[in-house]
Design an enzyme around this catalytic site. Structure first.
Site, PDB file in Angstrom:
ATOM      1  N   CYS A  35       5.962  -0.210  -0.875  1.00 33.49           N
ATOM      2  CA  CYS A  35       5.990  -0.346   0.588  1.00 33.49           C
ATOM      3  C   CYS A  35       5.885   0.991   1.315  1.00 33.49           C
ATOM      4  CB  CYS A  35       7.267  -1.055   1.017  1.00 33.49           C
ATOM      5  SG  CYS A  35       7.730  -2.400  -0.081  1.00 33.49           S
ATOM      6  N   HIS A  94      11.538   0.675   9.222  1.00 34.95           N
ATOM      7  CA  HIS A  94      10.985  -0.084   8.097  1.00 34.95           C
ATOM      8  C   HIS A  94      11.267  -1.569   8.345  1.00 34.95           C
ATOM      9  CE1 HIS A  94       9.201  -0.607   4.228  1.00 34.95           C
ATOM     10  NE2 HIS A  94      10.292  -1.154   3.713  1.00 34.95           N
ATOM     11  N   GLU A 128      19.250   0.751   6.665  1.00 35.17           N
ATOM     12  CA  GLU A 128      18.453   1.598   7.560  1.00 35.17           C
ATOM     13  C   GLU A 128      19.232   1.964   8.818  1.00 35.17           C
ATOM     14  OE1 GLU A 128      13.911   1.979   9.284  1.00 35.17           O
ATOM     15  OE2 GLU A 128      14.569   0.015   8.549  1.00 35.17           O
ATOM     16  N   LYS A 183       7.093  -5.441  12.021  1.00 28.51           N
ATOM     17  CA  LYS A 183       6.907  -6.432  10.948  1.00 28.51           C
ATOM     18  C   LYS A 183       7.248  -7.837  11.442  1.00 28.51           C
ATOM     19  CE  LYS A 183       7.662  -3.505   6.853  1.00 28.51           C
ATOM     20  NZ  LYS A 183       7.900  -2.184   7.483  1.00 28.51           N
ATOM     21  N   HIS A 240       4.959  -7.935   6.624  1.00 26.24           N
ATOM     22  CA  HIS A 240       5.077  -6.731   5.801  1.00 26.24           C
ATOM     23  C   HIS A 240       3.798  -6.570   4.989  1.00 26.24           C
ATOM     24  CE1 HIS A 240       6.458  -3.613   3.310  1.00 26.24           C
ATOM     25  NE2 HIS A 240       7.686  -4.007   3.062  1.00 26.24           N
ATOM     26  N   PHE A 249      10.527  -0.314  -2.580  1.00 30.93           N
ATOM     27  CA  PHE A 249      11.082  -0.679  -3.881  1.00 30.93           C
ATOM     28  C   PHE A 249      10.840   0.494  -4.837  1.00 30.93           C
ATOM     29  CE2 PHE A 249      10.876  -5.636  -3.832  1.00 30.93           C
ATOM     30  CZ  PHE A 249      11.950  -5.655  -2.971  1.00 30.93           C
TER      31      PHE A 249
END
Length: 406
Positions: A166, A298, A309, A330, A335, A394
């Site tokens: 990502c 994010h 976050e 998003k 995403h 990830f």
């Protein structure tokens, strides 16, 4: 203070996502708080429990590419080419013989040609056929989009692909920024592309149990997971003096970049890793935290990401976190995995250039663990001079870019 070196500016942008084809269409949708997430349409979707995504509807490859080109281009490459054409055209840059040696491409993608992989696994394993198309490997390889961009636009300098899940786009754009800042290149096409919305792509993500069946609601207490999207965004990053000399229209300046690794867990994000990436971007740009007006988060819509976050933002910005605007687009386009940071950079440019902050839509219920100004549901007019854009992947790989209005 920030690192010395050449200044880097953005002189062109192009995009395609569920919000529309074209950077302007994407930004208009963000301004309007429009949701591009809907029921997906592809083969065997009835076998999936997740049926929604930010799918690009009404797109036909044959309207834009020849039969010979389609044989070579997976969907992620097609999206990258469309976005790059728009960015190059907007920038007005002409790649001369001499400039081509100092111009390159760095793109992010996570899955690469996953549509091609899915189709051909089906052909070989499900249908029992023993022959595949001779261009399967050139279609599916992760560097296909970057290579085709270099060929179409005649770019003969540093070119490669970054695959960090990502964070791929942010890592790619950060590398392009550093290439120009250090003097290795004058012009870079950079951004990211992804097209994982196929049976195998969604089935794999279902296994993680992080996907929502009904929508993406970042920072909202009743959120229940992420939603995938597809598409691409590509930008022309250019050395400032070079852009100025040719009278280019400058959209924004890239002023800092940092990366960090959590070194902790393959799927759970780390507050410390996220905070170090944001702090590093501030240091790289020579900024103090209170100079930042907007953060494109994010913001995936999972409890683990959103709370981590927000805690990291509090760590880095202290009392200023209360007045900082932070939003996740998003919620609108889904995403885009390896392409997500690129599409989200549009929201930062819109904030800096137009004074419009993209909202976090679908925000229904405050979460005490996410008590920041998440610009809920409606865009906001605000004067912003500096913006950050976050990507936390990830594998614990984090990448943050800092931009300034110019």
């Amino acid at each position: 203070m920030g690192q010395a070196g050449h200044r880097v500016v953005i002189t062109g942008q192009g995009a395609v996502s569920a919000l529309g084809i074209g950077a302007d269409a994407n930004m208009a949708a963000m301004r309007d708080g429009r949701c591009g997430i809907a029921e997906m349409e592809f083969r065997d979707i009835d076998r999936l429990s997740i049926k929604i995504g930010g799918q690009i509807k009404g797109y036909r490859a044959e309207d834009r590419f020849s039969r010979q080109e389609i044989a070579l281009y997976d969907a992620f490459t097609q999206f990258a080419l469309i976005a790059a054409d728009e960015a190059v055209q907007q920038s007005g840059i002409e790649i001369s013989e001499a400039l081509s040696l100092e111009a390159g491409v760095i793109l992010g993608t996570s899955g690469g040609g996953l549509q091609t992989v899915d189709d051909n696994y089906r052909t070989v394993f499900a249908e029992g056929k023993n022959r595949v198309h001779p261009f399967v490997v050139p279609r599916l390889m992760n560097n296909a989009a970057a290579s085709h961009l270099s060929m179409v636009h005649g770019l003969r300098g540093p070119s490669f692909t970054v695959a960090t899940a990502c964070a791929s786009s942010n890592h790619a754009m950060g590398q392009a920024f550093q290439m120009i800042r250090s003097g290795l290149s004058k012009v870079m096409l950079t951004g990211g592309a992804e097209s994982m919305l196929c049976f195998g792509g969604i089935k794999a993500w279902e296994g993680l149990r992080v996907m929502s069946k009904d929508g993406c609601r970042p920072f909202s207490k009743n959120r229940n997971g992420m939603v995938q999207g597809e598409g691409a965004a590509v930008f022309v990053f250019e050395e400032y003096e070079h852009a100025k000399a040719r009278g280019a229209n400058i959209l924004a300046e890239v002023i800092g970049f940092a990366m960090s690794s959590d070194a902790k867990d393959i799927v759970m994000p780390s507050q410390n890793g996220a905070a170090r990436a944001m702090q590093g971007a501030l240091k790289s740009a020579g900024l103090s935290g209170d100079e930042v007006g907007y953060i494109n988060a994010h913001g995936t819509g999972t409890a683990a990401n959103d709370r981590t976050e927000c805690a990291a933002v509090r760590d880095v910005f202290g009392a200023h976190a209360d007045t900082l605007m932070i939003s996740s687009t998003k919620s609108m386009h889904g995403h885009l995995i390896g392409g997500t940071g690129a599409v989200e950079l549009l929201a930062c440019i819109m904030a800096l250039r137009d004074g419009v902050i993209a909202p976090t839509i679908n925000y229904e219920e405050p979460d005490p663990a996410c008590d920041l100004d998440v610009v809920p549901n409606e865009a906001r007019e605000a004067s912003v001079n500096v913006a950050l854009t976050n990507a936390f992947a990830f594998g614990g790989l984090n990448a943050v870019l800092a931009l300034r209005a110019i």
